[in-house]
Design an enzyme around this catalytic site. Structure first.
Site, PDB file in Angstrom:
ATOM      1  N   HIS A 128      27.100  44.392  93.592  1.00 50.55           N
ATOM      2  CA  HIS A 128      26.460  45.710  93.753  1.00 50.55           C
ATOM      3  C   HIS A 128      25.112  45.782  93.049  1.00 50.55           C
ATOM      4  O   HIS A 128      24.743  46.825  92.496  1.00 50.55           O
ATOM      5  CB  HIS A 128      27.382  46.825  93.250  1.00 50.55           C
ATOM      6  CG  HIS A 128      28.667  46.933  93.994  1.00 50.55           C
ATOM      7  ND1 HIS A 128      29.814  47.475  93.447  1.00 50.55           N
ATOM      8  CD2 HIS A 128      29.009  46.545  95.259  1.00 50.55           C
ATOM      9  CE1 HIS A 128      30.789  47.428  94.329  1.00 50.55           C
ATOM     10  NE2 HIS A 128      30.318  46.858  95.444  1.00 50.55           N
ATOM     11  N   HIS A 168      28.618  52.689 100.383  1.00 49.12           N
ATOM     12  CA  HIS A 168      29.932  52.400  99.796  1.00 49.12           C
ATOM     13  C   HIS A 168      30.797  53.658  99.709  1.00 49.12           C
ATOM     14  O   HIS A 168      31.636  53.785  98.819  1.00 49.12           O
ATOM     15  CB  HIS A 168      29.749  51.780  98.406  1.00 49.12           C
ATOM     16  CG  HIS A 168      30.904  50.936  97.934  1.00 49.12           C
ATOM     17  ND1 HIS A 168      32.192  51.403  97.879  1.00 49.12           N
ATOM     18  CD2 HIS A 168      30.953  49.668  97.493  1.00 49.12           C
ATOM     19  CE1 HIS A 168      32.981  50.451  97.404  1.00 49.12           C
ATOM     20  NE2 HIS A 168      32.254  49.381  97.174  1.00 49.12           N
ATOM     21  N   GLU A 192      31.689  49.159 104.909  1.00 48.31           N
ATOM     22  CA  GLU A 192      30.320  48.941 104.437  1.00 48.31           C
ATOM     23  C   GLU A 192      29.597  47.987 105.390  1.00 48.31           C
ATOM     24  O   GLU A 192      29.720  46.772 105.279  1.00 48.31           O
ATOM     25  CB  GLU A 192      30.344  48.361 103.027  1.00 48.31           C
ATOM     26  CG  GLU A 192      31.196  49.151 102.051  1.00 48.31           C
ATOM     27  CD  GLU A 192      31.500  48.371 100.785  1.00 48.31           C
ATOM     28  OE1 GLU A 192      30.547  47.831 100.171  1.00 48.31           O
ATOM     29  OE2 GLU A 192      32.686  48.272 100.411  1.00 48.31           O
TER      30      GLU A 192
END
Length: 268
Positions: free
Chosen positions: A22, A92, A234
């Site tokens: 991330h 997300h 995602e």
């Protein structure tokens, strides 16, 4: 946590063992973005300075959200850079069509269809091996749809942990495309709630909240968000494409515009 671009090696901030997840220790989700209104849309903009989290180049990123009269949420992610750098933005958001407080009991009754003929297998640390494997005969074959609770426990989690479920990149197309296509359709039959996901990205990370805490965390309106309490779809390029030459190229170069289009359509 490391990659090479144009002959130079870059070491990133590592926040998941030896890996960068991330965006690193302080990813884009932890930054303050500039918000503005643009006609019937909301736009968020952020400047990621040269060297942030170890990435090359200064990156200007924008995300636009537009809700249409047809209950379609359009999301447009764009970026430009001053130096060649990997870019792979994703939304997300967690969903549970049974209700945000319905937990795993509600999630298991979802019918999930994902229009992917392949999956990128992962190692025990959930890092892609570089292979692109056909989904035939595997739990990842969701092309005909199926009750999530019937398959979710057949997918093992990380090594030495008790976190079964999906956290895998399913391959919609093996090359980049400009036009959006249908990626997934999800339904919660008890309430007849439906959701469709469209995107121009080659992959989608299907995640079922395997790492949400078993004892839960505080949610909206006093709800408790816990293990298998929601799912994510995602849309993205393949994870770790920068270290796998067989994956679609995701290096953004000066003069180019990264554009990731995504649409969520809801029906009841």
């Amino acid at each position: 946590g490391v990659f090479e671009v144009e002959g130079k090696m870059y070491k990133l901030a590592r926040n998941n063992g030896n890996h960068t997840l991330h965006g690193g220790l302080v990813g884009f989700d932890k930054q303050n973005w500039i918000a503005s209104e643009e006609q019937d849309s909301v736009v968020f903009t952020y400047l990621s300075a040269e060297g942030e989290e170890g990435f090359p180049g200064s990156l200007v990123v924008s995300v636009k959200y537009k809700l249409t009269e047809e209950n379609i949420l359009l999301i447009t992610m764009q970026a430009i850079t001053t130096r060649p750098t990997p870019v792979n933005l994703a939304n997300h958001a967690y969903f549970n069509l049974a209700g945000h407080g319905a937990g795993s009991e509600g999630l298991y009754d979802h019918k999930v269809t994902i229009y992917a003929d392949w999956v990128t297998p992962v190692n025990e640390q959930l890092i892609p091996t570089g292979e692109i494997m056909e989904v035939d005969g595997t739990p990842f074959d969701l092309r005909s749809g199926g009750r999530l609770g019937d398959v979710i426990f057949t997918v093992p989690g990380t090594e030495d942990t008790d976190n079964p479920g999906f956290d895998h990149n399913l391959v919609i197309t093996r090359t980049k495309q400009k036009k959006m296509k249908l990626v997934s359709a999800v339904e919660y039959p008890p309430k007849n709630r439906q959701m469709k996901v469209f995107s121009n990205q080659p992959g989608v990370q299907f995640y079922t909240g395997n790492f949400l805490p078993r004892d839960g965390m505080a949610g909206k309106g006093g709800a408790n968000y816990s293990f298998h309490g929601g799912f994510c779809l995602e849309t993205q390029n393949f994870p770790d494409f920068v270290n796998n030459p067989g994956f679609p190229d995701g290096i953004l170069r000066p003069g180019e515009i990264y554009t990731h289009n995504m649409a969520l359509k809801f029906n009841v």
